[in-house]
Design an enzyme around this catalytic site. Structure first.
Site, PDB file in Angstrom:
ATOM      1  N   VAL A  40       0.834  -1.198   0.000  1.00 14.67           N
ATOM      2  CA  VAL A  40       0.000   0.000   0.000  1.00 14.67           C
ATOM      3  C   VAL A  40       0.866   1.244   0.000  1.00 14.67           C
ATOM      4  CG1 VAL A  40      -1.680   1.336   1.335  1.00 14.67           C
ATOM      5  CG2 VAL A  40      -1.957  -1.131   1.089  1.00 14.67           C
ATOM      6  N   ALA A  41       1.972   1.204   0.776  1.00 13.92           N
ATOM      7  CA  ALA A  41       2.878   2.359   0.848  1.00 13.92           C
ATOM      8  C   ALA A  41       3.629   2.555  -0.452  1.00 13.92           C
ATOM      9  CB  ALA A  41       3.864   2.165   1.994  1.00 13.92           C
ATOM     10  N   ILE A  62       2.813   1.607  -3.575  1.00 15.46           N
ATOM     11  CA  ILE A  62       1.994   2.075  -4.696  1.00 15.46           C
ATOM     12  C   ILE A  62       1.584   3.517  -4.412  1.00 15.46           C
ATOM     13  CG2 ILE A  62      -0.171   1.784  -5.953  1.00 15.46           C
ATOM     14  CD1 ILE A  62      -0.014  -1.198  -5.316  1.00 15.46           C
ATOM     15  N   GLU A  78      -0.625   5.853  -4.300  1.00 12.56           N
ATOM     16  CA  GLU A  78      -2.044   6.148  -4.535  1.00 12.56           C
ATOM     17  C   GLU A  78      -2.332   7.633  -4.502  1.00 12.56           C
ATOM     18  OE1 GLU A  78      -1.711   5.464  -0.117  1.00 12.56           O
ATOM     19  OE2 GLU A  78      -0.967   4.517  -1.925  1.00 12.56           O
ATOM     20  N   ASP A 132      -4.574  27.774 -37.308  1.00  7.20           N
ATOM     21  CA  ASP A 132      -5.393  28.430 -38.320  1.00  7.20           C
ATOM     22  C   ASP A 132      -4.864  29.852 -38.507  1.00  7.20           C
ATOM     23  OD1 ASP A 132      -7.731  28.561 -40.053  1.00  7.20           O
ATOM     24  OD2 ASP A 132      -8.543  29.947 -38.580  1.00  7.20           O
ATOM     25  N   ASN A 173       3.753   6.790   4.654  1.00  9.84           N
ATOM     26  CA  ASN A 173       3.005   6.889   3.405  1.00  9.84           C
ATOM     27  C   ASN A 173       1.995   8.039   3.444  1.00  9.84           C
ATOM     28  OD1 ASN A 173       2.111   5.927   0.807  1.00  9.84           O
ATOM     29  ND2 ASN A 173       0.316   5.092   1.827  1.00  9.84           N
ATOM     30  N   ASP A 224       5.001  11.217   2.616  1.00  6.54           N
ATOM     31  CA  ASP A 224       4.800  11.283   1.160  1.00  6.54           C
ATOM     32  C   ASP A 224       3.800  12.369   0.788  1.00  6.54           C
ATOM     33  OD1 ASP A 224       6.538   9.234   0.896  1.00  6.54           O
ATOM     34  OD2 ASP A 224       5.129   7.802   0.021  1.00  6.54           O
TER      35      ASP A 224
END
Length: 857
Positions: free
Chosen positions: A277-278, A280, A282, A324, A694, A698
């Site tokens: 979990v940490a 990845i 998220e 254009d 995490n 993070d």
């Protein structure tokens, strides 16, 4: 069907109609057979389906699984955080996709709602959606053309086709069949197209295409194509898949090693899941959304409105800007650039000799003025009258001296307009028109010098100017019957004027800045080749002989492989149609280029939608182009794109910095847990320590990276290669070696503290890993510049996040409640000093790495 090349008699047979129209029974049968004359919607996704599709991304599925496992194991806080992040991203994605559906609605709303037709010789009004092939429509100034039509008869009819063809001046329409040849939409002068506006005159026409078979319908089909994924989306999808698989394998390996060493199975399972979990990130989808939202907010202040958030980042990856011409690179306002007056010696015209050309420009027109002092009329005539006015010749002052008494209106066959004015010496005739047509009407004495005059006209034409000439003569009195042959003959040419829709002053600088940033600007226009080339040279889009100019006709003659050989060398496309604009964008994309397309018309919508980023004009842009685009320029200023590119690059840089930071932090955690058994050490961290790092370490500093200022060289480097993955440019190596160093420092602290501070070793180890990440995020704020050069205060949110993180870490060390929850113990002053000292190792190492990079420059 090439309706513009067919005789009217052939068209009547094909459509089974006549100039009196068809009967109502036949019309009803055709309506049932061919369907209504309306733009059809593609099969829409339901709102529920749109919302559910937001959860099909691989990385999102892994996060959902991790959240569920974490919840089963009792960590409801982390579960709720992950699910909240997933839900926020789903809502943002749903809103973006739902709003994109409005493009088709805008396209439907721009067509005519009613039409006047002839049925069995009688004029009736009916809903435009009930028109059928062969109907005869009655048209006049102010009407929106309700279907694609072929004119039967015209009376000075002019149509504004700028939204479809890109041409800035109105098109004069004719009824006669065109000679055999290849014609772009703008050159099919006997045709009218659904959704365009009649600005002058009246006429009759056959309906030759309805609904989705019209040119507008073809555009609708192109808009309905799926959009391309942005560079960031592509990279994150690939990144998420690879990362999730690698992390799951590593966690399985760590669980197996711990189990074989005799660690408690439940503890190892919880540690492995916590580590997955940490590891990845998220927070990455949320951070990307926040970064893009912040960037969008800044861009609005710079007159760029973002409709689809990923477009903010895509700007930073663009390698080609297909722009254009009309209204984007130019002012969308015809302007006289140059005049050439021919001195004449005719004694009987001496009263008109002084400023003769300017007086003729002021007199020969149908311009009026509004109450608020604005010119009203044809854009070409406004340009001529304005030029005379700017040179002290006022239209209304001159008209009082030379009042108009008669006129011969402009006719597309003879390409001339004549006005007759009363003077003391007789009737002054002023004829304005194409110079080559005026040559045929000159006095025999002046015809001798035609080659010399033609040379001067050609010099003006080579600059891309539209050249109009003026000729005059004096009649003793007003003829009882005006005839073109008698009035427009034996004229004396007095001069000519060169006009063009001039480039915006700021566009040249913007083009130069694009080139410096490694972005190639390309002009795509419905205008003539010579005019487009002249503008491109002035702007710097064409800078060498290798820069090619390609017309729509030439493009049609090329096969796709032939076109792709030269597509990267072409700088100007002239007289192109909507399908060709889309073809150009797709050809560049096939060559691995990332393409931005700017535009304002309906004809631009398919290319805007299918380009990597579509940029519509906010002032002159149609609703269709705005809804199809990813970004809208509120000031219609090409220079705004350059500012947006800078913001896009900065945002992408900051997203990469976040990935570098969070992946290095995760790498440090994995290295520490993976290597501990090889050094005979117990698992250094508990599951709750990993989740704390995490969540806090993070999260807060990572989000603060969004506010990081741009690097000094951001607009002097080329766009990031579209072939590079997220870890290119040394990022993968940095993540591995800095993560390894972080893990080694953590284990060194564990080994030392277990020997000297046996009761506090886990708290010291946990704190070193946490604070090492703080030092790392501080050092990577710049890719090469030292933190001491860019300054600690240059990103105040970052400084605040670091201080808050340190305070929170101290709180769980020195607060009894958190000591119990996090299994921590209060450290002594000396232990805390040693912990801070060890944590600075990573910061110093990264600063040394950057100094080596600076030396290699």
């Amino acid at each position: 069907m090439n309706w513009h090349l067919l005789q009217l008699s052939e068209i009547e047979q094909l459509l089974n109609s006549s100039p009196k129209g068809m009967d109502s029974i036949t019309a009803s049968e055709l309506l049932l057979e061919n369907g209504k004359n309306q733009i059809a919607d593609h099969k829409k996704k339901t709102p529920l389906r749109m919302f559910l599709q937001q959860f099909t991304d691989f990385m999102i599925l892994v996060l959902i699984a991790a959240a569920l496992i974490s919840g089963v194991l009792g960590d409801l806080v982390d579960t709720l955080i992950i699910l909240a992040i997933i839900l926020i991203n789903a809502i943002v994605g749903f809103i973006q996709e739902y709003r994109a559906e409005k493009a088709m609605e805008a396209l439907k709303n721009m067509v005519a709602s009613t039409a006047r037709v002839l049925r069995e010789g009688k004029t009736i009004d009916l809903d435009a959606c009930d028109l059928v092939l062969g109907d005869v429509v009655v048209l006049e100034a102010g009407n929106i053309i309700p279907a694609d039509i072929r004119f039967i008869e015209t009376h000075q009819i002019k149509v504004d086709e700028s939204t479809l063809t890109g041409e800035s001046h109105n098109t004069e329409k004719i009824a006669k069949t065109l000679p055999e040849g290849t014609y772009g939409l703008g050159d099919r002068t006997n045709m009218g197209f659904k959704g365009t506006n009649i600005t002058n005159g009246r006429g009759l026409a056959y309906v030759v295409a309805t609904g989705m078979n019209t040119e507008l319908g073809h555009i609708a089909k192109m808009i309905q194509q799926d959009e391309t994924a942005t560079p960031l989306q592509k990279r994150l999808i690939a990144f998420g898949k690879r990362l999730s698989i690698v992390i799951l394998l590593i966690c399985a390996l760590i669980f197996t090693i711990g189990w074989l060493r005799g660690e408690a199975i439940l503890a190892m399972l919880l540690t492995s899941i916590s580590l997955s979990v940490a590891a990845i990130p998220e927070a990455l989808p949320a951070l990307v959304t926040i970064a893009l939202a912040f960037g969008a907010k800044r861009l609005v202040k710079n007159n760029a409105l973002i409709r689809k958030l990923p477009a903010v980042e895509t700007l930073g990856s663009v390698t080609y800007i297909c722009s254009d011409k009309t209204g984007t690179l130019t002012r969308n306002k015809m302007t006289v650039q140059e005049t050439d007056e021919i001195q004449n010696t005719n004694d009987y015209l001496s009263f008109f000799q002084e400023n003769a050309l300017l007086k003729a420009m002021a007199l020969n027109n149908d311009i009026s003025i509004t109450k608020d002092k604005k010119w009203l009329g044809d854009s070409t005539e406004i340009a001529l009258v304005q030029y005379a006015f700017d040179n002290n010749i006022n239209k209304y002052t001159v008209e009082k001296i030379f009042p108009r008494v008669a006129e011969l209106p402009f006719d597309s066959n003879r390409k001339c307009m004549t006005t007759l004015h009363q003077t003391e010496k007789g009737i002054l005739v002023i004829t304005k028109g194409a110079v080559d047509e005026l040559f045929k009407k000159l006095d025999k004495n002046q015809k001798i010098v035609i080659p010399e005059i033609e040379f001067r006209v050609n010099k003006m034409s080579e600059k891309g100017y539209r050249v109009l000439g003026y000729a005059i003569k004096l009649l003793p009195s007003l003829p009882e019957k005006l005839s073109i042959e008698s009035v427009e003959s034996s004229l004396t040419l007095i001069g000519f004027a060169g006009m063009i829709d001039p480039p915006r002053e700021e566009a040249k600088q913007a083009v130069a800045e694009c080139k410096q940033a490694g972005i190639i600007p390309v002009m795509i226009t419905g205008d003539h080749q010579l005019t487009a080339k002249a503008i491109a040279i002035q702007l710097g889009i064409i800078a060498s002989e290798e820069d090619l100019v390609l017309s729509g006709t030439e493009l049609s003659a090329l096969t796709q492989p032939q076109f792709e050989v030269i597509v990267e060398k072409v700088r100007v496309y002239a007289r192109v149609n909507p399908e060709q604009k889309l073809k150009i964008v797709k050809a560049l994309q096939d060559k691995n280029q990332f393409v931005a397309m700017t535009g304002d018309g309906v004809n631009d919508a398919p290319a805007l939608k299918n380009a990597d980023i579509g940029i519509a004009m906010g002032i002159n842009g149609t609703e269709v182009s705005k809804e199809a685009a990813h970004m809208i320029l509120l000031d219609d200023n090409f220079a705004t794109i350059v500012k947006a590119v800078k913001h896009g690059r900065r945002i992408f840089d900051n997203i990469l910095k976040f990935i570098k930071y969070t992946m290095t932090s995760n790498s440090g955690e994995i290295w520490a847990i993976f290597l501990a058994p090889f050094f005979g050490l117990p698992i250094p961290l508990l599951a709750i320590h990993i989740l704390w790092i995490n969540l806090v370490t993070d999260g807060l500093p990572g989000l603060a990276l969004v506010s990081e200022p741009s690097e000094s060289n951001i607009m002097s480097r080329p766009p990031r290669s579209t072939k590079e993955n997220i870890f290119a440019g040394g990022m993968a190596l940095h993540i591995l070696w800095v993560g390894f160093l972080m893990g080694v420092v953590t284990l060194a602290m564990q080994a030392w503290s277990m020997h000297y501070s046996q009761n506090h070793w886990q708290t010291m180890t946990f704190t070193v890993l946490c604070l090492s990440q703080m030092g790392h995020v501080l050092a990577i704020r710049s890719e090469q510049e030292s933190i001491f050069k860019i300054g600690l205060l240059s990103n105040k949110p970052m400084l605040g996040a670091l201080l808050l993180t340190v305070i929170l870490q101290m709180m769980i060390i020195y607060t009894p409640l958190f000591n119990s929850l996090f299994k921590t113990q209060p450290l002594t002053i000396m232990e805390l000093v040693i912990t801070f000292a060890a944590s600075s190792v990573v910061f110093c190492a990264v600063e040394i790495e950057k100094s080596f990079k600076r030396m290699q420059k």
